[in-house]
Design a protein around this motif. Sequence first.
Motif, mmCIF file in Angstrom:
data_model
loop_
_atom_site.group_PDB
_atom_site.id
_atom_site.type_symbol
_atom_site.label_atom_id
_atom_site.label_comp_id
_atom_site.label_asym_id
_atom_site.label_seq_id
_atom_site.Cartn_x
_atom_site.Cartn_y
_atom_site.Cartn_z
ATOM 1 N N LYS A 51 -5.875 -6.633 11.399
ATOM 2 C CA LYS A 51 -4.620 -7.386 11.270
ATOM 3 C C LYS A 51 -4.581 -8.163 9.954
ATOM 4 C CE LYS A 51 -3.489 -7.621 16.082
ATOM 5 N NZ LYS A 51 -2.288 -7.954 16.767
ATOM 6 N N HIS A 52 -5.728 -8.700 9.551
ATOM 7 C CA HIS A 52 -5.773 -9.405 8.274
ATOM 8 C C HIS A 52 -5.507 -8.437 7.124
ATOM 9 C CE1 HIS A 52 -7.602 -12.702 10.520
ATOM 10 N NE2 HIS A 52 -7.327 -13.461 9.477
ATOM 11 N N SER A 81 -3.963 -12.420 -2.189
ATOM 12 C CA SER A 81 -3.913 -11.221 -1.344
ATOM 13 C C SER A 81 -4.950 -10.196 -1.789
ATOM 14 C CB SER A 81 -2.505 -10.609 -1.380
ATOM 15 O OG SER A 81 -1.566 -11.523 -0.860
ATOM 16 N N LEU A 82 -5.047 -9.977 -3.091
ATOM 17 C CA LEU A 82 -6.051 -9.042 -3.607
ATOM 18 C C LEU A 82 -7.470 -9.542 -3.314
ATOM 19 C CD1 LEU A 82 -4.522 -8.134 -7.079
ATOM 20 C CD2 LEU A 82 -4.740 -6.617 -5.092
ATOM 21 N N SER A 83 -7.691 -10.839 -3.496
ATOM 22 C CA SER A 83 -9.011 -11.413 -3.217
ATOM 23 C C SER A 83 -9.381 -11.240 -1.752
ATOM 24 C CB SER A 83 -9.035 -12.904 -3.577
ATOM 25 O OG SER A 83 -8.858 -13.076 -4.949
ATOM 26 N N ALA A 84 -8.419 -11.478 -0.871
ATOM 27 C CA ALA A 84 -8.673 -11.330 0.563
ATOM 28 C C ALA A 84 -8.999 -9.879 0.901
ATOM 29 C CB ALA A 84 -7.464 -11.808 1.366
ATOM 30 N N LEU A 85 -8.223 -8.949 0.355
ATOM 31 C CA LEU A 85 -8.509 -7.533 0.615
ATOM 32 C C LEU A 85 -9.884 -7.145 0.076
ATOM 33 C CD1 LEU A 85 -5.003 -5.991 -0.102
ATOM 34 C CD2 LEU A 85 -6.163 -6.102 2.117
ATOM 35 N N ASP A 86 -10.247 -7.698 -1.065
ATOM 36 C CA ASP A 86 -11.560 -7.437 -1.633
ATOM 37 C C ASP A 86 -12.655 -7.982 -0.712
ATOM 38 O OD1 ASP A 86 -13.505 -6.600 -3.447
ATOM 39 O OD2 ASP A 86 -13.216 -8.306 -4.788
ATOM 40 N N LEU A 87 -12.501 -9.212 -0.238
ATOM 41 C CA LEU A 87 -13.481 -9.811 0.677
ATOM 42 C C LEU A 87 -13.580 -9.043 1.995
ATOM 43 C CD1 LEU A 87 -12.739 -13.594 0.116
ATOM 44 C CD2 LEU A 87 -14.843 -12.379 -0.489
ATOM 45 N N ALA A 90 -11.381 -3.935 1.737
ATOM 46 C CA ALA A 90 -10.231 -3.058 1.961
ATOM 47 C C ALA A 90 -9.451 -2.736 0.688
ATOM 48 C CB ALA A 90 -9.300 -3.699 2.994
ATOM 49 N N LEU A 91 -10.027 -3.003 -0.469
ATOM 50 C CA LEU A 91 -9.321 -2.663 -1.704
ATOM 51 C C LEU A 91 -9.041 -1.167 -1.810
ATOM 52 C CD1 LEU A 91 -10.827 -4.826 -4.574
ATOM 53 C CD2 LEU A 91 -8.511 -4.877 -3.673
ATOM 54 N N ASP A 92 -9.910 -0.365 -1.224
ATOM 55 C CA ASP A 92 -9.732 1.089 -1.286
ATOM 56 C C ASP A 92 -8.488 1.548 -0.516
ATOM 57 O OD1 ASP A 92 -10.833 0.426 1.189
ATOM 58 O OD2 ASP A 92 -12.015 2.269 1.314
ATOM 59 N N GLN A 93 -7.888 0.658 0.260
ATOM 60 C CA GLN A 93 -6.677 1.016 0.997
ATOM 61 C C GLN A 93 -5.413 0.850 0.163
ATOM 62 O OE1 GLN A 93 -6.480 -0.440 5.033
ATOM 63 N NE2 GLN A 93 -8.712 -0.412 5.214
ATOM 64 N N ILE A 94 -5.577 0.365 -1.060
ATOM 65 C CA ILE A 94 -4.446 0.303 -1.989
ATOM 66 C C ILE A 94 -4.487 1.607 -2.781
ATOM 67 C CG2 ILE A 94 -3.380 -0.924 -3.912
ATOM 68 C CD1 ILE A 94 -4.982 -3.414 -3.075
ATOM 69 N N ILE A 154 -9.940 -7.524 -10.502
ATOM 70 C CA ILE A 154 -10.113 -7.052 -9.116
ATOM 71 C C ILE A 154 -9.590 -5.626 -8.973
ATOM 72 C CG2 ILE A 154 -9.333 -7.368 -6.721
ATOM 73 C CD1 ILE A 154 -9.356 -10.426 -7.300
ATOM 74 N N LEU A 155 -8.468 -5.338 -9.644
ATOM 75 C CA LEU A 155 -7.860 -4.007 -9.558
ATOM 76 C C LEU A 155 -8.589 -2.964 -10.403
ATOM 77 C CD1 LEU A 155 -4.131 -5.103 -9.592
ATOM 78 C CD2 LEU A 155 -5.326 -3.989 -7.686
ATOM 79 N N GLY A 156 -9.589 -3.388 -11.152
ATOM 80 C CA GLY A 156 -10.383 -2.446 -11.939
ATOM 81 C C GLY A 156 -9.811 -2.138 -13.308
ATOM 82 N N ASP A 157 -8.872 -2.957 -13.785
ATOM 83 C CA ASP A 157 -8.301 -2.738 -15.109
ATOM 84 C C ASP A 157 -9.339 -3.092 -16.172
ATOM 85 O OD1 ASP A 157 -5.754 -2.230 -16.706
ATOM 86 O OD2 ASP A 157 -6.371 -4.181 -17.485
ATOM 87 N N ASP A 158 -9.289 -2.415 -17.301
ATOM 88 C CA ASP A 158 -10.268 -2.680 -18.365
ATOM 89 C C ASP A 158 -9.838 -3.820 -19.303
ATOM 90 O OD1 ASP A 158 -8.245 -1.554 -19.895
ATOM 91 O OD2 ASP A 158 -9.423 0.180 -20.535
#
Length: 181
Positions: A51-52, A81-87, A90-94, A154-158
């Motif tokens: 749910k989170h 939001s990105l930080s929470a998904l990273d923690l 779940a970043l791979d779900q983007i 966080i998004l992996g940008d260079d």
Amino acid sequence: KYRNRSPNRSQLVPRVPANMADVREDSTNITEECEAIEKDHSVPKVLLRAKHVKYFQQMLNLLPHMYEKLDSSRLTVLYFSLSALDLLGALDQISEERRKQIIEWIYSLQVKPITETGDCKRCGFYATDSLPHCLAENYGHVAMTYVALCSLTILGDDLSRVDRDSIVKGLQHLQLESGAF
């Protein structure tokens, strides 16, 4: 007069959802579920990871109506939001396409030097795209610049498109002799 520049002020990172009614309904349902769990003291206090994850994914796309007042801080909401998904792992779900859209949106908020003069004192990142960037009082914001850079990382940008020199000059302009801002 400038506040309604975006077609939907509650939209975090501008995009065209498949069906806006479904998106709003999902957002409302998630918010209501979270509020119900918070009020129900009989519910065990365990992390409801799925749910989170769903909630923070939703926050990447659309701010629930109760958070529309945060429109001027959309970049901060994106960062949390990105930080929470990273923690939550779940970043791979983007999707890759969505990551690229978010990265492009962040870069669209970057304040570049004034072309004619090379003036960098306004450089950094804006917090939102709902106000015209051409207003004389608009400056890059120190905190928004920080969350923009963190979000890109966080998004992996260079970070190759970050105008580092201009941001440093903009920060130097804002910094007081004492070192404070």
